[in-house]
Structure formats: C-alpha cells, structure tokens
Design an enzyme around this catalytic site. Sequence first.
Site, PDB file in Angstrom:
ATOM      1  N   ARG A 139      -9.241   0.158   3.543  1.00  0.00           N
ATOM      2  CA  ARG A 139      -8.281   1.090   3.046  1.00  0.00           C
ATOM      3  C   ARG A 139      -6.775   0.653   2.912  1.00  0.00           C
ATOM      4  NH1 ARG A 139      -6.750   5.434   7.131  1.00  0.00           N
ATOM      5  NH2 ARG A 139      -5.507   6.215   5.260  1.00  0.00           N
ATOM      6  N   ARG A 193      -1.706  15.141  12.199  1.00  0.00           N
ATOM      7  CA  ARG A 193      -0.757  14.511  11.388  1.00  0.00           C
ATOM      8  C   ARG A 193       0.061  15.664  10.584  1.00  0.00           C
ATOM      9  NH1 ARG A 193      -1.855   9.049   9.880  1.00  0.00           N
ATOM     10  NH2 ARG A 193       0.142   8.890   8.860  1.00  0.00           N
ATOM     11  N   CYS A 228      -5.391   8.121   9.166  1.00  0.00           N
ATOM     12  CA  CYS A 228      -5.883   7.525  10.547  1.00  0.00           C
ATOM     13  C   CYS A 228      -5.781   8.552  11.499  1.00  0.00           C
ATOM     14  CB  CYS A 228      -4.852   6.523  10.755  1.00  0.00           C
ATOM     15  SG  CYS A 228      -4.564   5.425   9.354  1.00  0.00           S
ATOM     16  N   ASP A 259       3.828   0.072  12.301  1.00  0.00           N
ATOM     17  CA  ASP A 259       2.629  -0.479  11.961  1.00  0.00           C
ATOM     18  C   ASP A 259       2.731  -1.922  11.964  1.00  0.00           C
ATOM     19  OD1 ASP A 259       3.216   1.230   8.542  1.00  0.00           O
ATOM     20  OD2 ASP A 259       2.267   1.993  10.609  1.00  0.00           O
ATOM     21  N   LYS A 290       0.946  -1.322  -0.066  1.00  0.00           N
ATOM     22  CA  LYS A 290       0.057  -0.100   0.015  1.00  0.00           C
ATOM     23  C   LYS A 290       0.832   1.092   0.033  1.00  0.00           C
ATOM     24  CE  LYS A 290      -1.765   1.759   3.970  1.00  0.00           C
ATOM     25  NZ  LYS A 290      -1.583   3.361   4.230  1.00  0.00           N
ATOM     26  N   ASN A 291       1.941   1.387   0.707  1.00  0.00           N
ATOM     27  CA  ASN A 291       2.765   2.456   1.033  1.00  0.00           C
ATOM     28  C   ASN A 291       3.742   2.760  -0.034  1.00  0.00           C
ATOM     29  OD1 ASN A 291       0.946   3.143   3.420  1.00  0.00           O
ATOM     30  ND2 ASN A 291       2.706   2.362   4.999  1.00  0.00           N
TER      31      ASN A 291
HETATM   32  C1  EPZ Z   1       4.339   6.555   6.812  1.00  0.00           C
HETATM   33  O1  EPZ Z   1       3.465   7.539   7.508  1.00  0.00           O
HETATM   34  C2  EPZ Z   1       3.130   5.580   6.422  1.00  0.00           C
HETATM   35  N1  EPZ Z   1       2.179   6.100   5.645  1.00  0.00           N
HETATM   36  C3  EPZ Z   1       2.758   4.990   7.621  1.00  0.00           C
HETATM   37  O2  EPZ Z   1       1.766   3.980   7.561  1.00  0.00           O
HETATM   38  C4  EPZ Z   1       3.711   4.844   8.746  1.00  0.00           C
HETATM   39  O3  EPZ Z   1       3.382   4.262   9.965  1.00  0.00           O
HETATM   40  C5  EPZ Z   1       4.907   5.701   8.887  1.00  0.00           C
HETATM   41  O4  EPZ Z   1       5.218   6.168   7.594  1.00  0.00           O
HETATM   42  C6  EPZ Z   1       5.955   5.473   9.691  1.00  0.00           C
HETATM   43  O5  EPZ Z   1       6.620   4.420   9.061  1.00  0.00           O
HETATM   44  C7  EPZ Z   1       2.543   6.148   4.222  1.00  0.00           C
HETATM   45  O6  EPZ Z   1       3.445   5.956   3.571  1.00  0.00           O
HETATM   46  C8  EPZ Z   1       1.152   6.608   3.367  1.00  0.00           C
HETATM   47  P1  EPZ Z   1       5.886   9.839   9.014  1.00  0.00           P
HETATM   48  P2  EPZ Z   1       4.038   9.254   7.454  1.00  0.00           P
HETATM   49  O7  EPZ Z   1       5.823  11.333   8.435  1.00  0.00           O
HETATM   50  O8  EPZ Z   1       5.016   9.540   6.386  1.00  0.00           O
HETATM   51  C9  EPZ Z   1       6.076  13.342  12.159  1.00  0.00           C
HETATM   52  C10 EPZ Z   1      -0.179   2.687   7.581  1.00  0.00           C
HETATM   53  O9  EPZ Z   1      -0.897   2.240   8.530  1.00  0.00           O
HETATM   54  N2  EPZ Z   1       5.706  14.329  11.173  1.00  0.00           N
HETATM   55  O10 EPZ Z   1       6.907   9.007   8.996  1.00  0.00           O
HETATM   56  O11 EPZ Z   1       2.952  10.256   7.678  1.00  0.00           O
HETATM   57  C11 EPZ Z   1       4.881  12.707  12.436  1.00  0.00           C
HETATM   58  O12 EPZ Z   1       3.952  13.218  13.142  1.00  0.00           O
HETATM   59  C12 EPZ Z   1       0.431   4.006   7.843  1.00  0.00           C
HETATM   60  O13 EPZ Z   1       0.028   2.158   6.328  1.00  0.00           O
HETATM   61  C13 EPZ Z   1       6.151  15.607  11.328  1.00  0.00           C
HETATM   62  O14 EPZ Z   1       6.330  15.927  12.655  1.00  0.00           O
HETATM   63  O15 EPZ Z   1       4.860   9.121   8.860  1.00  0.00           O
HETATM   64  C14 EPZ Z   1       5.108  11.275  13.150  1.00  0.00           C
HETATM   65  O16 EPZ Z   1       5.440  11.425  14.497  1.00  0.00           O
HETATM   66  C15 EPZ Z   1       0.106   4.835   9.031  1.00  0.00           C
HETATM   67  N3  EPZ Z   1       6.123  16.534  10.507  1.00  0.00           N
HETATM   68  C16 EPZ Z   1       6.685  11.167  12.413  1.00  0.00           C
HETATM   69  O17 EPZ Z   1       7.100  12.404  12.021  1.00  0.00           O
HETATM   70  C17 EPZ Z   1       5.833  16.355   9.096  1.00  0.00           C
HETATM   71  O18 EPZ Z   1       5.570  17.116   8.124  1.00  0.00           O
HETATM   72  C18 EPZ Z   1       6.846   9.949  11.432  1.00  0.00           C
HETATM   73  O19 EPZ Z   1       5.619  10.216  10.716  1.00  0.00           O
HETATM   74  C19 EPZ Z   1       5.725  14.851   8.712  1.00  0.00           C
HETATM   75  C20 EPZ Z   1       5.641  13.765   9.718  1.00  0.00           C
END
Ligand code: EPZ
Length: 421
Positions: A401, A124, A117, A308, A22-23
């Site tokens: 999803r 987010r 989510c 995840d 998916k990702n």
């Molecule tokens: C990706 O989310 C995945 N989603 C998530 O999978 C996964 O859990 C996550 O990476 C961590 O591995 C997709 O790829 C679509 P992050 P992402 O940005 O990129 C903070 C699933 O179930 N952050 O790595 O949104 C954020 O709040 C989903 O498939 C900022 O502060 O996660 C978090 O604490 C859930 N500012 C941390 O970084 C930003 O601009 C990591 O989030 C962006 C993120």
Amino acid sequence: MAKFIINGGKPLKGEINVSGSKNAALKIFPAALLTGDTIEISNVPEIEDVFRAQEMLSFLGHEVKKIKSGSFEIKSGKSKCFDLPANLVNKFRASIMFVGPMLASYGKVKFSHPGGCVIGAGTRPIDLFLSGFKKMGVKVKISGKNYFLNVSKLKGMNFFFSKVSVTATESLMMTACLASGETILKNCAMEPEIVALANYLNDCGAKIEGAGTPIIKIKGVKKIKGGKYKIIPDRIETGTFAMLAAAIGGDEILIKNCNPNHLEAVWALFDKIGVNYSLGKNEVKIKRSKKLLACDITTHEYPGFATDLQSPYTVLMTQAYGSSLIHETIYDRRLLFTDMLTQMGADIIMADPHRVVVNGPTKLYGRKLVSPDLRAGVSLIIAALIAKGKTEIDNIYQIDRGYEKLDKRLRNLGADIKRID
Ligand code: EPZ
C-alpha cells in the site's frame, strides 16, 4: 496472500532511492476534482493506495492517463456519479480526501466510513471533517455506516481543530478554496505534505496563506486552473531507510532523492544515539556505527518525531545499548506489533497501549509473522533483516500500500528477500 521470505543477519550496503511521498500523492489526486482542467503529476509512487485513488477518479468519470513511469495526466471531466464506491472507500483512509472536492465542485456526495490501517481507536474518526463541512453550510445525514452530504454553496468560516489532524487540515484547506469569502483554520497540522499541496493549489489560482503554520487563511476564488505538480520525496521512507541503515548497515548506505530538511527530529535523535550519518542536499549517507545508545522518544505532530517512524525506531532500539521508553501519543494501537518483535527475541515490556520499554541489545531470530499495518509491516522487514535465520511475513498487501517495489530496492542493498505471490 502474498508474502516475503527473508534470510537475515547480513550487513547491507549500497544505494537506495526514495519514492515520491505517499501522503502527498493521496491528496493531489482528489484535488483534481477542484478543477475542470487537466493536471499533470510527476514522481508518483506506484503503490496500492495510489492505484485506489486513481480508480476512484476513473469511477467518478475522470480520465487518468499514465504518461510514463511515475507520471500521470488527469483530464478532469464532469463527475458522472456522486456515490463514492464502498469497496474503494474502505481500502484506504485517504479516500476521505475526495469528499471535500466533491462538495466544492458538485455540492453533493455519498460515502461510507473510510477504511485504512487498524491503528486508530475504533474506525479512525472523521468528526473534524464533518464539523468543518457543517460550518461551511453542508447538510450532513448519517444512516448506518453511510454519510449523505449536500450543499448549495460553500461559505467561508472560522474553524478551530480540537485535535491536530493532517487529513482534516488538508481537506478543509482545499475545500475552502472554492467557498465564498474567507476561511480561517486554527490549530492546523504543519506537515510538509500540507505545504506542498497549498503551493500547488496556489500555482493553480487558489489564495492560501499560512500552510505549514498552525493558522491557515484561504480566500475563496471562482476557479482553480489545472497545473503541474511534482510530488515531494517521501520523508517517512527516508527516515525508515535511515533507521534500517543504522540497525543493519555495513560499510555505507546512501539514501538518494530525499529531502533531509523534513526529518530534523530524526537527525537530532541520531546525534543522541550515536549514528554515524552525514546529510547532503537530497541524500543521506549512513556508515556503520560503533555502539548505538538507547534513547527515549515521544511521537508528536510535525515537526516533532513522526508517529509513522515510531515502529522502525522501536526495531532500531532492540539493537541499542540500554533501555528506551517509546511513547506513542497519536494512535492507540500502533505499538501492538511489538508482540511480534518479542516473539523474535526482543526484550520489550508494554507499560500501557501507548508506552513500551525496549531493553537492548538483543539477538533476533526469524519467525512467521503477519503485517498488521504498512509502517509496522516494514519494521518487521527491518527486524527480519537483523534476525538470524528465515522470516516469513504474510499480508504484504499492507506493505505494498505504501512502498513501491520495496523488495527489489532492498535486494539492491544485498538483502536476501523474496516475494512469494
Ligand atoms: C495522516 O493520517 C497520515 N495519513 C498518517 O499516515 C499519519 O500517521 C497521520 O497523518 C499522522 O501524521 C495520510 O496522510 C493519508 P490524523 P490522518 O487525522 O490524517 C484524530 C501512514 O502510515 N482524528 O492526523 O488520518 C485521529 O484519530 C498513515 O502513511 C479525529 O479525532 O491522521 C488521530 O488520533 C498512517 N477526528 C489524530 O486525530 C478526525 O476527524 C491524528 O490523526 C480526524 C482525526
């Protein structure tokens, strides 16, 4: 809302196929906006978030054609509009991935805060994306929940991610492909989906080095060509099915079409808790394990233990002997689903929003539940398959999803699970 009815307590056995990631899929569809050519994508998981990404491309004026099950062709035209529709943007987090390519190809885009989510603090954050775009020369105007971005010509820059972010890394990496000059990104995420995206873009003429390491260098090019992209197996599905098999497997469960190399943190853990497993090139075989031992985990960016996979692992620990501390370091709300496991009979103490202690093994009993997010939703299915009696899981759109025909694949393992639309 659609729901699942599950009667649990029966050991499962047989074969289960893993879908395309998916990702990974949710980044390759937006990447189509980087080229005016046609791209072909195969091994696409046919899930709700991917349908939303396809709808977004069609809305923007690009033709998405299904060639056969799991294969799509995208004829990238000229975007006819530059406002991402809010009703799509707020359905999934990865809608943010369309912003960078829109800037690279058209120099402007309007969008509202991405949905997805309810696992992150508040809504987010996207501050890393915005500060990266600004450094590329993009003007950012925010009014209410709407963002207005425009730029005449993207320029290469140096950027340090104050937080490791998967989608922010992917977004700036793909956008920098069409910026002028060199971009150096530091403290990048290293997920396999990032490597897969970089390999695809390089096949199409991009000049990306270092994907999969903390430092990625991108030399801007004039044009990205079209190409063919086979989506990598979904490592989170693979890990989830492995934990399902360890928790409720009968003689043997064979997990097929996967890449075990993407889950070394899980196999290291399985060695410690005593899961009886063996790894093939694209498959994992899990046999009934005698006695599972509790083991602490701390979630961590790749190649550490994936956030995840925290929720299916928490369910597995309810069946292991001893106490395990589950420390969720990435998201603030990802452990809230454990109160539903407690309702089912699990012995779980919430130390704080990031830490729970699970004492096992405990018997679980069927309950009426609601799926909060897609990973917790699937973990509730695992708990329901372990539990004695009937469980009803509502709001399964959250599960649809991210998992294609999950109930059908679980029935192939002998699970008593029905979908009530
Ligand atoms: C990706 O989310 C995945 N989603 C998530 O999978 C996964 O859990 C996550 O990476 C961590 O591995 C997709 O790829 C679509 P992050 P992402 O940005 O990129 C903070 C699933 O179930 N952050 O790595 O949104 C954020 O709040 C989903 O498939 C900022 O502060 O996660 C978090 O604490 C859930 N500012 C941390 O970084 C930003 O601009 C990591 O989030 C962006 C993120």
